[in-house]
Design a protein around this motif. Structure first.
Motif, PDB file in Angstrom:
ATOM      1  N   MET A 152       0.826  -1.183   0.021  1.00 54.48           N
ATOM      2  CA  MET A 152       0.000  -0.060   0.058  1.00 54.48           C
ATOM      3  C   MET A 152       0.858   1.388   0.166  1.00 54.48           C
ATOM      4  O   MET A 152       0.654   2.124  -0.743  1.00 54.48           O
ATOM      5  N   ALA A 153       2.120   1.072   0.816  1.00 54.93           N
ATOM      6  CA  ALA A 153       2.924   2.304   0.751  1.00 54.93           C
ATOM      7  C   ALA A 153       3.443   2.594  -0.445  1.00 54.93           C
ATOM      8  O   ALA A 153       3.558   4.026  -0.826  1.00 54.93           O
ATOM      9  N   TYR A 154       4.058   1.651  -1.234  1.00 49.87           N
ATOM     10  CA  TYR A 154       4.611   1.960  -2.197  1.00 49.87           C
ATOM     11  C   TYR A 154       3.868   2.321  -3.605  1.00 49.87           C
ATOM     12  O   TYR A 154       3.943   3.138  -4.400  1.00 49.87           O
ATOM     13  N   ARG A 155       2.449   1.921  -3.538  1.00 42.79           N
ATOM     14  CA  ARG A 155       1.511   2.074  -4.527  1.00 42.79           C
ATOM     15  C   ARG A 155       1.048   3.426  -4.444  1.00 42.79           C
ATOM     16  O   ARG A 155       0.772   4.264  -5.427  1.00 42.79           O
ATOM     17  N   ARG A 156       1.045   3.992  -3.228  1.00 43.70           N
ATOM     18  CA  ARG A 156       0.776   5.542  -3.122  1.00 43.70           C
ATOM     19  C   ARG A 156       2.031   6.646  -2.999  1.00 43.70           C
ATOM     20  O   ARG A 156       2.098   7.668  -2.718  1.00 43.70           O
ATOM     21  N   GLU A 157       3.143   5.636  -3.197  1.00 41.68           N
ATOM     22  CA  GLU A 157       4.506   6.458  -3.411  1.00 41.68           C
ATOM     23  C   GLU A 157       4.961   7.171  -2.126  1.00 41.68           C
ATOM     24  O   GLU A 157       5.503   8.126  -2.115  1.00 41.68           O
ATOM     25  N   ASP A 158       4.535   6.365  -0.974  1.00 42.87           N
ATOM     26  CA  ASP A 158       4.805   6.914   0.321  1.00 42.87           C
ATOM     27  C   ASP A 158       6.410   6.430   0.569  1.00 42.87           C
ATOM     28  O   ASP A 158       6.694   5.285   1.318  1.00 42.87           O
ATOM     29  N   GLU A 159       7.428   7.152   0.117  1.00 44.65           N
ATOM     30  CA  GLU A 159       8.718   6.907   0.369  1.00 44.65           C
ATOM     31  C   GLU A 159       9.206   6.555   1.995  1.00 44.65           C
ATOM     32  O   GLU A 159       9.796   5.507   2.319  1.00 44.65           O
ATOM     33  N   ALA A 160       8.829   7.433   2.723  1.00 39.80           N
ATOM     34  CA  ALA A 160       9.188   7.532   4.072  1.00 39.80           C
ATOM     35  C   ALA A 160       8.459   6.085   4.725  1.00 39.80           C
ATOM     36  O   ALA A 160       9.377   5.174   5.481  1.00 39.80           O
ATOM     37  N   GLY A 161       7.261   5.623   4.406  1.00 42.40           N
ATOM     38  CA  GLY A 161       6.469   4.351   5.009  1.00 42.40           C
ATOM     39  C   GLY A 161       7.493   3.354   4.312  1.00 42.40           C
ATOM     40  O   GLY A 161       7.468   2.333   5.129  1.00 42.40           O
ATOM     41  N   CYS A 162       7.699   3.344   3.198  1.00 42.59           N
ATOM     42  CA  CYS A 162       8.531   2.250   2.518  1.00 42.59           C
ATOM     43  C   CYS A 162       9.714   1.955   3.238  1.00 42.59           C
ATOM     44  O   CYS A 162      10.286   0.725   3.473  1.00 42.59           O
ATOM     45  N   ARG A 163      10.638   3.003   3.544  1.00 42.63           N
ATOM     46  CA  ARG A 163      11.650   2.985   4.169  1.00 42.63           C
ATOM     47  C   ARG A 163      11.551   2.538   5.525  1.00 42.63           C
ATOM     48  O   ARG A 163      12.638   1.418   6.009  1.00 42.63           O
ATOM     49  N   GLU A 164      10.600   3.033   6.281  1.00 42.95           N
ATOM     50  CA  GLU A 164      10.454   2.299   7.549  1.00 42.95           C
ATOM     51  C   GLU A 164      10.222   0.946   7.707  1.00 42.95           C
ATOM     52  O   GLU A 164      10.761   0.259   8.456  1.00 42.95           O
ATOM     53  N   LEU A 165       9.235   0.348   6.798  1.00 42.95           N
ATOM     54  CA  LEU A 165       9.096  -0.961   6.684  1.00 42.95           C
ATOM     55  C   LEU A 165      10.386  -1.891   6.084  1.00 42.95           C
ATOM     56  O   LEU A 165      10.497  -2.884   6.498  1.00 42.95           O
ATOM     57  N   VAL A 166      11.050  -1.324   5.217  1.00 44.33           N
ATOM     58  CA  VAL A 166      12.272  -2.040   4.864  1.00 44.33           C
ATOM     59  C   VAL A 166      13.255  -2.078   6.050  1.00 44.33           C
ATOM     60  O   VAL A 166      13.777  -3.291   6.317  1.00 44.33           O
ATOM     61  N   ALA A 167      13.413  -1.131   6.781  1.00 45.51           N
ATOM     62  CA  ALA A 167      14.281  -1.048   7.808  1.00 45.51           C
ATOM     63  C   ALA A 167      14.019  -2.012   8.818  1.00 45.51           C
ATOM     64  O   ALA A 167      14.541  -2.802   9.577  1.00 45.51           O
ATOM     65  N   LYS A 168      12.378  -2.084   9.054  1.00 47.59           N
ATOM     66  CA  LYS A 168      11.982  -2.952  10.237  1.00 47.59           C
ATOM     67  C   LYS A 168      12.366  -4.415   9.539  1.00 47.59           C
ATOM     68  O   LYS A 168      12.552  -5.290  10.438  1.00 47.59           O
ATOM     69  N   MET A 169      11.998  -4.900   8.528  1.00 47.18           N
ATOM     70  CA  MET A 169      12.358  -6.223   7.877  1.00 47.18           C
ATOM     71  C   MET A 169      13.701  -6.591   8.117  1.00 47.18           C
ATOM     72  O   MET A 169      14.068  -7.624   8.459  1.00 47.18           O
ATOM     73  N   LYS A 170      14.632  -5.611   7.698  1.00 51.97           N
ATOM     74  CA  LYS A 170      16.082  -6.264   8.016  1.00 51.97           C
ATOM     75  C   LYS A 170      16.355  -6.199   9.272  1.00 51.97           C
ATOM     76  O   LYS A 170      17.114  -7.185   9.605  1.00 51.97           O
ATOM     77  N   SER A 171      15.690  -5.408  10.079  1.00 49.30           N
ATOM     78  CA  SER A 171      16.068  -5.530  11.802  1.00 49.30           C
ATOM     79  C   SER A 171      15.573  -6.892  12.328  1.00 49.30           C
ATOM     80  O   SER A 171      16.371  -7.330  13.046  1.00 49.30           O
ATOM     81  N   LYS A 172      14.570  -7.219  11.730  1.00 54.26           N
ATOM     82  CA  LYS A 172      13.851  -8.503  12.371  1.00 54.26           C
ATOM     83  C   LYS A 172      14.565  -9.642  11.775  1.00 54.26           C
ATOM     84  O   LYS A 172      15.011 -10.581  12.411  1.00 54.26           O
ATOM     85  N   GLY A 173      14.850  -9.618  10.415  1.00 52.34           N
ATOM     86  CA  GLY A 173      15.851 -10.494   9.666  1.00 52.34           C
ATOM     87  C   GLY A 173      17.151 -10.932  10.378  1.00 52.34           C
ATOM     88  O   GLY A 173      17.655 -11.913  10.451  1.00 52.34           O
ATOM     89  N   LYS A 174      17.613  -9.677  10.751  1.00 49.10           N
ATOM     90  CA  LYS A 174      19.051  -9.989  11.500  1.00 49.10           C
ATOM     91  C   LYS A 174      19.034 -10.447  12.840  1.00 49.10           C
ATOM     92  O   LYS A 174      19.970 -10.953  13.584  1.00 49.10           O
ATOM     93  N   GLU A 175      17.833 -10.533  13.211  1.00 50.08           N
ATOM     94  CA  GLU A 175      17.746 -10.994  14.911  1.00 50.08           C
ATOM     95  C   GLU A 175      17.939 -12.632  14.902  1.00 50.08           C
ATOM     96  O   GLU A 175      18.558 -12.889  15.876  1.00 50.08           O
ATOM     97  N   SER A 176      17.663 -13.459  13.881  1.00 53.20           N
ATOM     98  CA  SER A 176      17.800 -14.741  13.664  1.00 53.20           C
ATOM     99  C   SER A 176      17.795 -15.156  12.418  1.00 53.20           C
ATOM    100  O   SER A 176      17.044 -14.679  11.446  1.00 53.20           O
ATOM    101  N   GLU A 177      18.424 -16.405  12.149  1.00 56.40           N
ATOM    102  CA  GLU A 177      18.403 -17.091  10.602  1.00 56.40           C
ATOM    103  C   GLU A 177      16.824 -17.176  10.599  1.00 56.40           C
ATOM    104  O   GLU A 177      16.398 -17.272   9.375  1.00 56.40           O
ATOM    105  N   ARG A 178      16.101 -17.685  11.481  1.00 53.83           N
ATOM    106  CA  ARG A 178      14.785 -18.395  11.281  1.00 53.83           C
ATOM    107  C   ARG A 178      13.852 -17.038  10.636  1.00 53.83           C
ATOM    108  O   ARG A 178      13.153 -16.992  10.024  1.00 53.83           O
ATOM    109  N   ASN A 179      14.133 -15.922  11.395  1.00 46.99           N
ATOM    110  CA  ASN A 179      13.398 -14.765  11.020  1.00 46.99           C
ATOM    111  C   ASN A 179      13.631 -14.390   9.598  1.00 46.99           C
ATOM    112  O   ASN A 179      12.669 -14.107   8.595  1.00 46.99           O
ATOM    113  N   LYS A 180      14.795 -14.455   9.275  1.00 48.31           N
ATOM    114  CA  LYS A 180      15.349 -14.373   7.685  1.00 48.31           C
ATOM    115  C   LYS A 180      14.486 -15.343   6.772  1.00 48.31           C
ATOM    116  O   LYS A 180      13.969 -14.647   5.641  1.00 48.31           O
TER     117      LYS A 180
END
Length: 442
Positions: free
Chosen positions: A131-159
């Motif tokens: 929904m964020a990238y379809r409305r070209e919400d750059e800030a929202g997209c960057r926040e969600l990408v950062a959250k994904m990366k943060s969660k993924g780095k917590e464990s291999e299972r998350n990744k």
């Protein structure tokens, strides 16, 4: 006097009683309660989770069971209605309290585990990201990408959970959408998405399809030329993955203005060893994809790539050496490339030196380049072959045939020996290499 003596005697008696008590405690064997043990590993559970069957296991053990392809409960043998185990906070708190009570026995309190991502949470994140990238919400997209990366780095299972739920495809679709809109305007989010995609490598077919579009390829080249060091490294890594799986994209990349220059710059002005190797692989695909793609080879020659590769080969480690020789072999497939190689003083010494010194692959590329240069020589005096003889090519090729090589390399080496043999009478061969330390498989 008597009172003081009595106090000292009472103190010694109390100390002896305390020592006996401690000895008794130390001799006691601590037994872990059965309901605190994992039914699979039989060890104390560090992260107890409960399945749909009501049985509690340690998370690591039951996830290994499920990842092995099992879809039943190990204890009850019932088919699992859900593969998502539920954290059992009650048992975990009881285990932690028991550890604290028995710390005198050397038991350490288990830390409270971080709750791993579930498929539902990942799906929710990806839905918000769409929904964020379809409305070209750059800030929202960057926040969600950062959250994904943060969660993924917590464990291999998350990744794994993020990847298997299709995150790469969604991020790639967003990369294409922002690329189609504007490179300059959305450069920050494009760099963030690309960094996340590199972290999720290898990419699936859907992700590669979005990244192979005209808009995405143009954006990758633009980042390769204009991005920061991290973005340039991520861009060339993505290009390598795309070209390795789909050779049809080589021509499309070759047609993009500035692509060749940016790749050569990464070799000439390296940002890190990985980026240098990756850039060489991309160039290798471009110069060896099709014999009809002569314009690409000629352009690389004009940019000084032959000289750059020869200088790189003088003192490079195995992986870089193999890739550089592969690129040079491709470029020597055109007349312009061979002419540049003929005119460089390092060509013959470096190529002969790499024979039997680096790896089987490096030897095959070196023989192939020597064969192309010797077979296509137009000089009447045979100066190329004479120089090869002077630096010990004849001995090296004989040794190669004795050691053994592939049939294709053997044919080229044999033909090279015949060509070299014609000029042996004109001079005494000079042994430029010491073979005594050469590793032989026999």
């Amino acid at each position: 006097m008597i009172s003081s003596w009595r106090r000292r005697r009472a103190g010694r008696r109390a100390a002896k009683l305390q020592q006996h008590a401690e000895d008794d405690i130390g001799s006691m064997e601590l037994t872990t309660p059965n309901h605190f043990r994992c039914p699979i590993s039989l060890d104390l559970m560090k992260d107890p989770v409960t399945l749909s069957t009501g049985i509690t296991y340690d998370r690591e053990s039951i996830e290994m069971w499920i990842e092995a392809g099992n879809r039943t409960c190990p204890i009850t043998n019932q088919v699992l209605r859900s593969l998502e185990p539920i954290p059992n906070h009650t048992i975990r708190k009881m285990i932690q309290d028991w550890c604290v009570e028995n710390r005198s026995f050397g038991i350490e309190r288990i830390p409270t585990p971080r709750i791993p991502l579930s498929s539902v949470e990942v799906t929710d994140m990806l839905s918000k990201f769409k929904m964020a990238y379809r409305r070209e919400d750059e800030a929202g997209c960057r926040e969600l990408v950062a959250k994904m990366k943060s969660k993924g780095k917590e464990s291999e299972r998350n990744k794994r959970c993020i990847v298997i739920n299709g995150a790469a495809g969604v991020l790639s679709a967003a990369f294409e959408a922002f690329s189609s809109a504007s490179f300059d305007k959305y450069v920050a989010v494009l760099e963030d998405i690309l960094a996340a995609l590199t972290w999720m490598s290898p990419l699936d077919g859907e992700a590669k399809s979005y990244l192979s579009s005209a808009a995405s390829l143009n954006c990758l080249v633009w980042l390769l030329k204009s991005g920061d060091l991290s973005a340039r490294g991520n861009a060339v890594s993505t290009l390598k993955e795309l070209l390795s799986s789909d050779k049809r994209k080589v021509y499309a990349l070759s047609e993009i203005e500035g692509a060749k220059e940016a790749l050569v710059k990464l070799v000439k002005e390296p940002i890190c060893p990985t980026a240098t190797k990756t850039s060489l692989v991309v160039i290798f695909h471009m110069v060896s994809s099709s014999p009809s793609n002569e314009d690409t080879k000629v352009r690389f020659v004009e940019m000084g790539l032959v000289e750059l590769l020869l200088e790189l080969l003088v003192d490079s480690e195995k992986s870089v050496c193999e890739k550089a020789l592969g690129v040079l072999d491709g470029i020597c497939g055109c007349e312009e490339g061979r002419e540049k190689a003929y005119g460089h003083a390092l060509t013959m010494p470096v190529l002969v030196k790499k024979l039997l010194r680096v790896s089987d692959l490096a030897t095959e590329f070196s023989v192939s380049i020597l064969w192309k240069l010797s077979k296509n020589e137009k000089r009447e005096d045979g100066s190329v072959l004479v120089e090869a003889l002077q630096v010990g090519a004849f001995q090296k090729l004989l040794l190669l045939l004795q050691v053994g090589c592939s049939d294709r390399t053997k044919e080229k080496a044999t033909e090279l020996l015949k060509l070299l043999n014609i000029h042996r009478e004109r001079l005494e061969c000079i042994d430029s290499m010491d073979f005594k330390d050469l590793k032989r498989p026999f």
